[in-house]
Design an enzyme around this catalytic site. Sequence first.
Site, mmCIF file in Angstrom:
data_model
loop_
_atom_site.group_PDB
_atom_site.id
_atom_site.type_symbol
_atom_site.label_atom_id
_atom_site.label_comp_id
_atom_site.label_asym_id
_atom_site.label_seq_id
_atom_site.Cartn_x
_atom_site.Cartn_y
_atom_site.Cartn_z
ATOM 1 N N ASP A 112 63.625 51.040 14.797
ATOM 2 C CA ASP A 112 63.961 51.109 13.391
ATOM 3 C C ASP A 112 65.787 51.673 13.348
ATOM 4 O OD1 ASP A 112 64.197 51.548 10.083
ATOM 5 O OD2 ASP A 112 63.028 53.701 10.503
ATOM 6 N N ASN A 141 58.561 45.442 3.793
ATOM 7 C CA ASN A 141 60.357 45.124 3.818
ATOM 8 C C ASN A 141 60.118 43.861 2.958
ATOM 9 O OD1 ASN A 141 59.519 45.711 7.215
ATOM 10 N ND2 ASN A 141 60.879 47.052 5.777
HETATM 11 C C1 IPE Z 1 65.192 48.558 10.969
HETATM 12 O O1 IPE Z 1 66.016 49.322 10.701
HETATM 13 C C2 IPE Z 1 64.327 47.327 10.676
HETATM 14 C C3 IPE Z 1 63.305 46.486 10.313
HETATM 15 C C4 IPE Z 1 63.232 47.457 9.235
HETATM 16 C C5 IPE Z 1 63.277 45.410 9.808
HETATM 17 P P1 IPE Z 1 65.941 49.305 9.259
HETATM 18 O O2 IPE Z 1 66.684 47.888 8.948
HETATM 19 O O3 IPE Z 1 64.642 49.641 8.795
HETATM 20 O O4 IPE Z 1 67.103 50.752 9.627
HETATM 21 P P2 IPE Z 1 67.768 51.436 8.451
HETATM 22 O O5 IPE Z 1 65.953 52.630 8.628
HETATM 23 O O6 IPE Z 1 67.658 51.302 7.371
HETATM 24 O O7 IPE Z 1 68.403 52.500 9.746
HETATM 25 C C1 IPE Z 2 59.152 49.959 10.176
HETATM 26 O O1 IPE Z 2 60.633 50.295 9.412
HETATM 27 C C2 IPE Z 2 59.678 47.997 10.019
HETATM 28 C C3 IPE Z 2 59.841 47.412 11.322
HETATM 29 C C4 IPE Z 2 60.964 48.811 11.663
HETATM 30 C C5 IPE Z 2 60.288 46.599 11.370
HETATM 31 P P1 IPE Z 2 61.099 50.867 8.322
HETATM 32 O O2 IPE Z 2 62.471 50.948 7.845
HETATM 33 O O3 IPE Z 2 60.605 49.315 6.989
HETATM 34 O O4 IPE Z 2 60.493 51.784 7.836
HETATM 35 P P2 IPE Z 2 60.277 52.957 6.616
HETATM 36 O O5 IPE Z 2 60.171 52.444 4.669
HETATM 37 O O6 IPE Z 2 61.317 54.216 7.103
HETATM 38 O O7 IPE Z 2 59.243 54.004 6.782
HETATM 39 MG MG MG Z 3 64.182 51.782 8.909
#
Ligand code: IPE
Ligand code: IPE
Ligand code: MG
Length: 238
Positions: free
Chosen positions: A18, A66
């Site tokens: 994340d 997502n």
């Molecule tokens: C994790 O990074 C990757 C996915 C969820 C695909 P994020 O895209 O959630 O990054 P933040 O949490 O918005 O910074």
């Molecule tokens: C979890 O991250 C999913 C991945 C890392 C692929 P998210 O960024 O989607 O999770 P939330 O929304 O912060 O809980």
């Molecule tokens: Mg995230």
Amino acid sequence: MQRAREDRVPFHVAIIMDGNGRWGLGQSLTRSDGHRAGVEALRRTVEAAPGLGVTTLTVFAFSCDNWRRPAAEVATLMELLAAYLARDGQRLVAEGVRLVMLGRRDRLPAGLAAEVAAFEAMSAEGGRMTLRIAFDYSSRAAIAAAARALGPDATLEELDRLIAGPGGSPVDLLIRTGAEKRLSDFLLWECAYAELWFTERLWPQFAPADLEAAVGDFHLRERRFGAIPATAAPRAAA
Ligand code: IPE
Ligand code: IPE
Ligand code: MG
């Protein structure tokens, strides 16, 4: 010589990767640039993991939730999965890494599901480490599907097996980067007794030294699985 999969102590590490979006924006780039940098962090991590005793590595790359993100960001994530397989797939197979994908396949772009299946078949005998990529994955959906398939008389062992999926097992160590302390529908069942390790570091910043720190911390913890500490057992029994 490479030791066979069965000879080693199983050590299942799971990672919620994340913080890509925040990293990209923090660099005055885009969220998608953050995802691209995240692939590099995955590459480093996969390379370092077997040397730290990891026998199974499950990473969360895309959750069913997502899909709620902008279409362009979703499209980038799909492209990055395809690019990762195209660039690293053959090498991973050659290095003895078994590749398994978790999650739905029916919403992947045309061709990608077939590509995934081909790498799974090609790498099936890999004994160095099992790399499981959770993509379009929901743990609640996996648990519900297993419950439906097995029916009301299902035993815990049957549920364990079906929910965990190919190459799956209880998680020993769960890592989440990006400063959040939640599971976000990842391996809920398999993490029943997982040790949890959180870091403020955003996923693109994650380095082999961080994995080493998490694994080192894991080895200092005493896992009890509901029993009393091993050191107290003789006196307690007396
Ligand atoms: C994790 O990074 C990757 C996915 C969820 C695909 P994020 O895209 O959630 O990054 P933040 O949490 O918005 O910074
Ligand atoms: C979890 O991250 C999913 C991945 C890392 C692929 P998210 O960024 O989607 O999770 P939330 O929304 O912060 O809980
Ligand atoms: Mg995230």
